[in-house]
Design a protein around this motif. Structure first.
Motif, PDB file in Angstrom:
ATOM      1  N   VAL A   8       0.845  -1.199   0.000  1.00 51.87           N
ATOM      2  CA  VAL A   8       0.000   0.000   0.000  1.00 51.87           C
ATOM      3  C   VAL A   8       0.882   1.250   0.000  1.00 51.87           C
ATOM      4  N   LYS A   9       1.966   1.207   0.789  1.00 52.25           N
ATOM      5  CA  LYS A   9       2.879   2.366   0.848  1.00 52.25           C
ATOM      6  C   LYS A   9       3.460   2.635  -0.541  1.00 52.25           C
ATOM      7  N   LYS A  10       3.883   1.577  -1.219  1.00 50.65           N
ATOM      8  CA  LYS A  10       4.483   1.738  -2.558  1.00 50.65           C
ATOM      9  C   LYS A  10       3.482   2.397  -3.517  1.00 50.65           C
ATOM     10  N   LEU A  11       2.212   1.961  -3.440  1.00 50.14           N
ATOM     11  CA  LEU A  11       1.192   2.529  -4.333  1.00 50.14           C
ATOM     12  C   LEU A  11       1.000   4.011  -4.042  1.00 50.14           C
ATOM     13  N   TYR A  12       0.973   4.384  -2.720  1.00 47.75           N
ATOM     14  CA  TYR A  12       0.819   5.806  -2.354  1.00 47.75           C
ATOM     15  C   TYR A  12       2.018   6.623  -2.813  1.00 47.75           C
ATOM     16  N   VAL A  13       3.221   6.026  -2.704  1.00 47.05           N
ATOM     17  CA  VAL A  13       4.445   6.734  -3.131  1.00 47.05           C
ATOM     18  C   VAL A  13       4.376   7.003  -4.634  1.00 47.05           C
ATOM     19  N   LEU A  14       3.947   5.992  -5.397  1.00 41.59           N
ATOM     20  CA  LEU A  14       3.857   6.159  -6.850  1.00 41.59           C
ATOM     21  C   LEU A  14       2.854   7.263  -7.200  1.00 41.59           C
ATOM     22  N   ALA A  15       1.711   7.264  -6.506  1.00 38.21           N
ATOM     23  CA  ALA A  15       0.690   8.292  -6.750  1.00 38.21           C
ATOM     24  C   ALA A  15       1.252   9.678  -6.444  1.00 38.21           C
ATOM     25  N   ASP A  34      -9.334  18.722  -7.611  1.00 31.50           N
ATOM     26  CA  ASP A  34      -9.153  17.869  -6.430  1.00 31.50           C
ATOM     27  C   ASP A  34      -7.949  18.355  -5.639  1.00 31.50           C
ATOM     28  N   ASN A  35      -8.238  19.306  -4.727  1.00 27.47           N
ATOM     29  CA  ASN A  35      -7.102  19.904  -3.995  1.00 27.47           C
ATOM     30  C   ASN A  35      -6.443  18.926  -3.049  1.00 27.47           C
ATOM     31  N   ARG A  36      -7.218  17.982  -2.517  1.00 27.67           N
ATOM     32  CA  ARG A  36      -6.648  17.022  -1.552  1.00 27.67           C
ATOM     33  C   ARG A  36      -5.475  16.277  -2.168  1.00 27.67           C
ATOM     34  N   ILE A  37      -5.677  15.895  -3.426  1.00 23.59           N
ATOM     35  CA  ILE A  37      -4.624  15.122  -4.099  1.00 23.59           C
ATOM     36  C   ILE A  37      -3.393  15.988  -4.296  1.00 23.59           C
ATOM     37  N   VAL A  38      -3.619  17.227  -4.749  1.00 28.55           N
ATOM     38  CA  VAL A  38      -2.466  18.070  -5.086  1.00 28.55           C
ATOM     39  C   VAL A  38      -1.738  18.536  -3.823  1.00 28.55           C
ATOM     40  N   ASP A  39      -2.528  18.965  -2.805  1.00 33.68           N
ATOM     41  CA  ASP A  39      -1.887  19.560  -1.608  1.00 33.68           C
ATOM     42  C   ASP A  39      -1.292  18.493  -0.696  1.00 33.68           C
ATOM     43  N   ASN A  40      -2.054  17.429  -0.444  1.00 31.00           N
ATOM     44  CA  ASN A  40      -1.575  16.420   0.517  1.00 31.00           C
ATOM     45  C   ASN A  40      -1.179  15.146  -0.206  1.00 31.00           C
ATOM     46  N   ALA A  41      -0.386  15.299  -1.254  1.00 38.47           N
ATOM     47  CA  ALA A  41      -0.049  14.137  -2.085  1.00 38.47           C
ATOM     48  C   ALA A  41       0.648  13.051  -1.286  1.00 38.47           C
ATOM     49  N   TRP A  42       1.492  13.459  -0.320  1.00 37.23           N
ATOM     50  CA  TRP A  42       2.338  12.471   0.379  1.00 37.23           C
ATOM     51  C   TRP A  42       1.693  11.931   1.647  1.00 37.23           C
ATOM     52  N   ARG A  43       0.471  12.375   1.958  1.00 35.82           N
ATOM     53  CA  ARG A  43      -0.120  12.019   3.257  1.00 35.82           C
ATOM     54  C   ARG A  43      -0.276  10.492   3.406  1.00 35.82           C
ATOM     55  N   GLY A  44      -0.807   9.843   2.392  1.00 40.97           N
ATOM     56  CA  GLY A  44      -0.999   8.393   2.473  1.00 40.97           C
ATOM     57  C   GLY A  44       0.328   7.665   2.620  1.00 40.97           C
ATOM     58  N   ALA A  45       1.331   8.102   1.844  1.00 35.96           N
ATOM     59  CA  ALA A  45       2.645   7.461   1.909  1.00 35.96           C
ATOM     60  C   ALA A  45       3.244   7.644   3.300  1.00 35.96           C
ATOM     61  N   GLU A  46       3.096   8.901   3.865  1.00 42.24           N
ATOM     62  CA  GLU A  46       3.622   9.171   5.230  1.00 42.24           C
ATOM     63  C   GLU A  46       2.982   8.212   6.234  1.00 42.24           C
ATOM     64  N   LEU A  48       2.675   7.343  18.449  1.00 48.25           N
ATOM     65  CA  LEU A  48       1.955   8.549  18.878  1.00 48.25           C
ATOM     66  C   LEU A  48       1.776   9.511  17.697  1.00 48.25           C
ATOM     67  N   HIS A  49       2.861   9.593  16.843  1.00 48.31           N
ATOM     68  CA  HIS A  49       2.788  10.487  15.666  1.00 48.31           C
ATOM     69  C   HIS A  49       1.708  10.005  14.689  1.00 48.31           C
ATOM     70  N   LEU A  50       1.452   8.685  14.708  1.00 45.10           N
ATOM     71  CA  LEU A  50       0.475   8.098  13.765  1.00 45.10           C
ATOM     72  C   LEU A  50      -0.946   8.585  14.023  1.00 45.10           C
ATOM     73  N   ARG A  51      -1.182   9.139  15.261  1.00 45.82           N
ATOM     74  CA  ARG A  51      -2.551   9.571  15.589  1.00 45.82           C
ATOM     75  C   ARG A  51      -3.066  10.645  14.633  1.00 45.82           C
TER      76      ARG A  51
END
Length: 1182
Positions: free
Chosen positions: A968-975, A1017-1029, A1054-1057
């Motif tokens: 899943v991380k790899k897919l988010y990184v690619l996106a 779709d601002n979510r995709i452009v602004d927070n592109a790395w959120r899923g990968a993080e 704790l940071h994961l919250r």
């Protein structure tokens, strides 16, 4: 089939014969008789004439050896063909095995029981075992080397005959009282055979012969009867196998002595004597039957007592032991064969196949085409076509299921061309026993009716034939008539009920305008064609076997069943024929009669000319006048232009797979031979007079050719006019216009096909141009090239190019592309050159050809297509752009999935449809659920944002499926990387737009504004790395936990919250509870449990489990952290939130830290120094 006696050999001292046996492989004939007589003879043909082959060649005895050793009358002789052994036995019971040594026969083994007499001996099919039966019931089975395998006494049985089954598993014993007992090959009794043919029969009977055909040459039909048992009273039964419940039963009405199958199991010979109805005297006969019990022929044999019969190996002769003579009879088999369009069509059987092998042998080109037909009944030919009649295969679908709806048709007529290609077929329900065909009709007759099919083939019809076709209605393509009805030609009814008739049909023949049907009583019906109307009936004294009409349907030739040829005039001839007042001068056909005739053929171009085969001689008749005979045993194919084409089918059938041109013989008739002799010896004048008296187009052509040779143009022209050869007349006129004699000679040499001679003459006259023209006509371009190069002075450039290209074509046709390229280069033939380069896979050559061609050349699109087919996009695009076909260039890029190239081209060429094309293709891929291919498509086309959207969708779906977190991380990184590519693209496009301004800030600002305007779709452009993080820290926390860094694991958890929107809260707080528990920070652990228990997504059972676990933990440990965590505010720096290190998962306290150039995430410099790639996006660390 026709049979006639051909030879007689007398045994010295008038010793009566008892038995005869013919070795089928080596051709030896053994005969035994009284006074211990045993002879081995061999008949061999001795001739130096290559044309004399088979039965026509004279045969003499090459071996005549008397074998001494027996003491009584020799009663049984049998051959072992596989091992070249002869086994004989006499009336004292003495058995001798003879072997061939240096061309003579010698005793090899002797055996005598001294108790009883041998009644029968039989070798099995492979020659390994012999079974000997004695009159007293003793049976001995021995091996070929003389060892006894087993012996048995059959008590109370008087044995008379023995036979092996083809597979050597079963033995049949004929008992003296007429019973047949079946035993296995070890001598164990199985059962008594049911003998159906004897009921009802009176009195005692004895078996005359048992013969089981071993199938060595195949069978005439699948499941064909092959076991024959015959009794002395003439009753005979033929069976498919030893316990066949439905045998074929025959009553031959004769006293039978012996029986034997021929070499291929198609004819059974039954030898014995017949009592004439009105006389007391008996006479010897051999009757011939098919395996299905149909009587074929009867052969009368002189003498008092016949004692044995033996077939020759090829089935063309039969040997008969009568008194103290051996008679030989020649057999002319009814081969299934025909001749059409210089092709001989013939059928043969093979042991390994059930079907008939039908060979179409093109005698002109010596090529053969093979076709396999099941249950073939006959082959009929006419003109360019042939009809194969066979039983219908029930498993095959029937398009026009014959005559009666409901029941599938039993028979099929297949119309083929001369190479065996089926052109049409008709399924019929009547048995096509007799088939004939004309240019337009096929007539098939059963015993009681005849069927007419007007066949059509795709060819140019003459006006007359078109009229004929239109006259016969569409529905009139197929008609059936009963033989007893009298059709008037008006109503073409299709008769369905076909009752049996008392007077069955026995043969048919037809021409384009007449159909003749013969009946067994001797009556002949004549009908008109194509509208079938009964014109007349004729009565003959005997039953017709074969009939043939001459070319103008005025005379009918009839061969009856005893081989007598007679003629019948169908039309009254004018009395002033041939300029004489009486008809007798032309010969009276009613008086004409020839015996022992087995084949005849009318000339195709003369109604008074025919050829016939009488025994082994061919006679040609002109006006009923015979020419001197020709020795041959061939079957007549064709008689045309005073030449008879004959085929030696007997020789061909010895090796049907490899027909030899030597077996096709042309005979010239006397008038042609005489004319040729006159021209050669006497001169053109006298020959001209002779031909004038005996006119024929062929003779005039012969004269014209001879006159041309001598440059007698006047005679040549007259002769060409007489034989209506327009090209010949034109040629003579052209010769007349030439002045020089050598030139005329050269032209004549070329006319007669002596091209090298003509070529030499032209060159001697220094007329290279004529030599070149001759070679061009012949298509010999190699010689043309040599002549063009050899001449002094410049040759014609266009002709030279043509020669080079023609030679190139020669090699290209034979797929020798390398040679072709050299010639095409010389001939500057770019079209064919491109084809050769493509075939040779020489794409460099093709590319250089593209460069050399001028713009908009017609060959460029083809070259573009060639490059496209092998996936060479760049070169294809170049070719298409050079010929101004940008759309084809873009289509090629799309076809080869080079979308970035396609988009780039569309942009540079201002093409609008690329966007719609792209979305169309992407939606097509998404429909087929090929999302990753769609992502790749968008990525290649530089539509990064669309690709990123799809990629995020895939990643979200995988996360929902709870796939492996790393995946899943790899897919988010690619996106996220696709989003970064999008940012970069926007930035560069702004740079290209605002070329004048240099400030980078301006670019950035303009880029951001465009992004903002474009992106929905601002979510995709602004927070592109959120899923990968989220998944990065999720994995990192677990790695710390397993590595034992509990503090770091807990702080990362704790940071994961912050990522509850990406990873389910259950997973985050469960991980936090585990990590804090392992770090003994039970306060944090307690908070995590409180959060877990309050989650609404959990079911009451799950919540209960969490509560029970919390109770268990916190009763042991108080919910307090052992070490104080830094206050939560410590993650906030002076300027807001502190960045988190992507290596450790802890907040970065230092002022100097490392930042990734791609994903813009930070890490402590000391930590990142151990890595080559960014832990989050895996781009190289700079």
């Amino acid at each position: 089939m026709f049979i006639y006696l051909s030879k007689k050999i007398a045994i010295p001292n008038n010793v009566n014969l008892k038995c005869v046996s013919w070795n089928k492989d080596q051709g030896f004939i053994a005969c035994g008789g009284d006074d211990a007589l045993l002879k081995v003879l061999k008949l061999e043909t001795q001739t130096n004439d290559a044309k004399l082959k088979g039965l026509a060649a004279p045969s003499n005895l090459s071996m005549n050896q008397t074998l001494e050793g027996h003491i009584g009358a020799v009663q049984v002789v049998t051959w072992n063909e596989k091992y070249e052994k002869l086994t004989t036995s006499d009336e004292t019971g003495l058995i001798i095995v003879w072997m061939l040594y240096k061309g003579a026969w010698y005793e090899e083994m002797i055996n005598n029981r001294n108790k009883s007499v041998v009644r029968s001996m039989s070798w099995n099919a492979d020659g390994q075992k012999i079974c000997i039966v004695y009159e007293d019931g003793a049976v001995i089975v021995g091996s070929v080397d003389g060892n006894r395998i087993w012996g048995k006494e059959l008590k109370g049985s008087q044995l008379a005959h023995v036979a092996w089954s083809p597979d050597s598993r079963i033995l049949l014993f004929g008992i003296a009282n007429g019973e047949v007992h079946i035993y296995d090959n070890q001598g164990n009794f199985i059962m008594k055979m049911t003998v159906s043919c004897l009921t009802p029969a009176n009195g005692a009977v004895s078996i005359s012969g048992i013969h089981w055909y071993a199938g060595t040459r195949g069978y005439v039909q699948p499941d064909c009867p092959c076991l024959a048992i015959c009794y002395d009273n003439g009753r005979c039964q033929i069976m498919r196998y030893e316990n066949d419940e439905k045998p074929v039963c025959i009553d031959t009405l004769m006293n039978v002595v012996s029986i034997q199958w021929n070499h291929c199991g198609s004819v059974l010979a039954v030898a014995g004597s017949l009592r004439a109805s009105n006389k007391e005297k008996e006479f010897n006969v051999v009757q011939f039957y098919t395996p299905f019990g149909e009587h074929i022929r009867t052969l009368k044999v002189p003498g008092k007592q016949m004692s044995g019969v033996g077939w020759e190996g090829g089935g063309l002769r039969i040997g008969l032991a009568v008194d103290s003579y051996i008679y030989f009879a020649n057999i002319r088999p009814d081969y299934k064969w025909g001749y059409c369009c210089s092709t001989v069509v013939y059928a043969c059987t093979k042991p390994e196949r059930q079907e008939y092998c039908v060979v179409f042998w093109d005698t002109k080109n010596n090529e053969k085409f093979v076709k396999y037909v099941k249950s073939l009944m006959s082959i009929t030919t006419s003109g360019d076509f042939c009809i194969l009649a066979s039983k219908a295969d029930e498993t095959q679908p029937q398009e026009d299921a014959g005559l009666e709806a409901g029941s599938p048709a039993k028979y099929v007529l297949i119309l083929c061309n001369s190479i065996g290609t089926p052109l049409d077929s008709k399924y019929i329900n009547m048995d096509p026993l007799f088939v004939t065909m004309t240019k337009t009709h096929v007539i098939a007759a059963s015993k009681e009716a005849f069927y007419i099919w007007q066949y059509r083939v795709a060819k140019k019809l003459t006006a007359l034939e078109i009229n004929q076709v239109t006259r016969t209605k569409k529905g009139g393509r197929e008609r059936v008539y009963h033989i007893d009805s009298s059709p008037s030609g008006v109503n073409d009814s299709f008769e369905k009920n076909l009752p049996a008739t008392r007077d069955p049909i026995c043969c048919v023949t037809a021409t384009d305008k007449t159909l003749v049907v013969g009946r067994e009583s001797g009556t002949i019906h004549r009908y008109s064609l194509p509208n079938v109307a009964l014109i007349q009936k004729y009565t003959l004294n005997s039953r017709a076997y074969y009939m043939s009409l001459n070319c103008n349907s005025s005379r009918l030739a009839i061969i009856d069943i005893s081989g007598v040829l007679t003629l019948l005039d169908l039309e009254v001839r004018s009395t002033v024929e041939n300029g004489t007042g009486n008809q007798a001068a032309a010969g009276d056909p009613s008086k004409f009669e020839r015996k022992d005739v087995w084949d005849m053929k009318w000339a195709n171009d003369n109604p008074d000319l025919f050829a016939m085969m009488e025994k082994t001689r061919m006679y040609v008749f002109r006006n009923l006048d015979p020419e001197e005979p020709i020795q041959t045993s061939g079957y007549i194919c064709n008689f045309e232009d005073l030449e008879i084409k004959s085929v030696l089918l007997d020789e061909i059938m010895k090796d049907p797979e490899r027909p030899d041109k030597d077996n096709l013989i042309n005979f010239e008739i006397r008038s042609l031979r005489d004319s040729r002799a006159l021209i050669e010896k006497v001169g053109i004048e006298d020959a001209s007079q002779f031909i004038e008296d005996n006119p024929h187009p062929r003779l005039w052509r012969l004269l014209a050719e001879a006159a041309l040779q001598k440059l007698d143009l006047k005679t040549a022209e007259q002769a060409f006019v007489r034989c209506k050869d327009y090209q010949g007349i034109e040629f003579v006129k052209r010769l007349g216009n030439l002045q020089s004699e050598p030139m005329k000679e050269a032209e004549v040499a070329a006319y007669f096909g002596r091209f090298d001679e003509a070529d030499r003459m032209y060159l001697d006259m220094d007329r290279r141009d004529l030599a070149i023209n001759l070679k061009i006509k012949l298509g010999d371009w190699f010689k043309v090239l040599v002549l063009l190069k050899s001449g002094s002075g410049d040759s014609d450039d266009a002709l030279l190019e043509q020669a080079y290209n023609a030679n190139g074509d020669y090699f290209a046709d034979r797929q020798k592309w390398v040679n072709a390229v050299n010639f095409y280069l010389e001939g500057r033939n770019q079209e064919r050159l491109a084809e050769c380069y493509y075939m040779l896979e020489d794409y460099d050559g093709l590319e250089s050809l593209t460069t050399d061609l001028p713009e908009n050349h017609k060959l460029l699109p083809e070259i573009g297509q060639m490059f496209a087919t092998v996936g060479m996009c760049e070169q294809a695009v170049t070719a298409y752009l050079k010929c101004n076909q940008p759309k084809a260039a873009v289509d090629t890029c799309v076809h080869l999935n080079q979308w970035n190239k396609a988009v780039e081209l569309a942009r540079t060429l201002n093409m609008k449809e690329i966007k719609s094309l792209l979305s169309k293709y992407a939606s097509h891929l998404l429909e087929k659920n090929k999302t990753l291919e769609a992502v790749e498509l968008y990525r290649k086309a530089h539509h990064f944002l669309d690709a990123a959207k799809l990629m995020f969708k895939i990643a979200d779906e995988e996360a929902k499926k709870r796939s492996r977190p790393l995946r899943v991380k790899k897919l988010y990184v690619l996106a996220a990387q696709l989003v970064e590519n999008y940012h970069e693209q926007v930035k560069t496009s702004q740079q290209s737009k605002v070329k004048g301004k240099t400030s980078e800030a301006t670019f950035a600002l303009a880029g951001l504004l465009e992004e903002d305007a474009a992106s929905s779709d601002n979510r995709i452009v602004d927070n592109a790395w959120r899923g990968a993080e989220a998944y990065h820290f999720f994995l990192l926390a677990q790695r710390h936990l397993y590595a034992g860094y509990m503090e770091n694991a807990m702080r990362t958890a704790l940071h994961l919250r912050e990522y509850e929107d990406v990873i389910p809260a259950v997973e985050i707080y469960s991980l936090l509870a585990i990590c804090s528990g392992a770090n003994r920070a039970f306060g944090t652990c307690s908070k995590a449990f409180i959060k877990l228990e309050s989650l609404e997504s959990l079911s009451s059972e799950q919540r209960q489990l969490y509560e029970d676990l919390a109770l268990e933990i916190f009763t042991k440990h108080s919910p307090k952290d052992t070490r104080m965590l830094e206050p939560s505010g410590s993650t906030e720096g002076a300027e807001g939130k502190l960045p988190t290190c992507i290596v450790t998962g802890l907040p970065i306290q230092e002022y100097q830290f490392w930042m990734c150039s791609v994903c813009k995430h930070c890490a402590v410099e000391q930590e990142i120094s151990r890595y080559n790639c960014c832990p989050l996006c895996h781009s190289p660390v700079m």
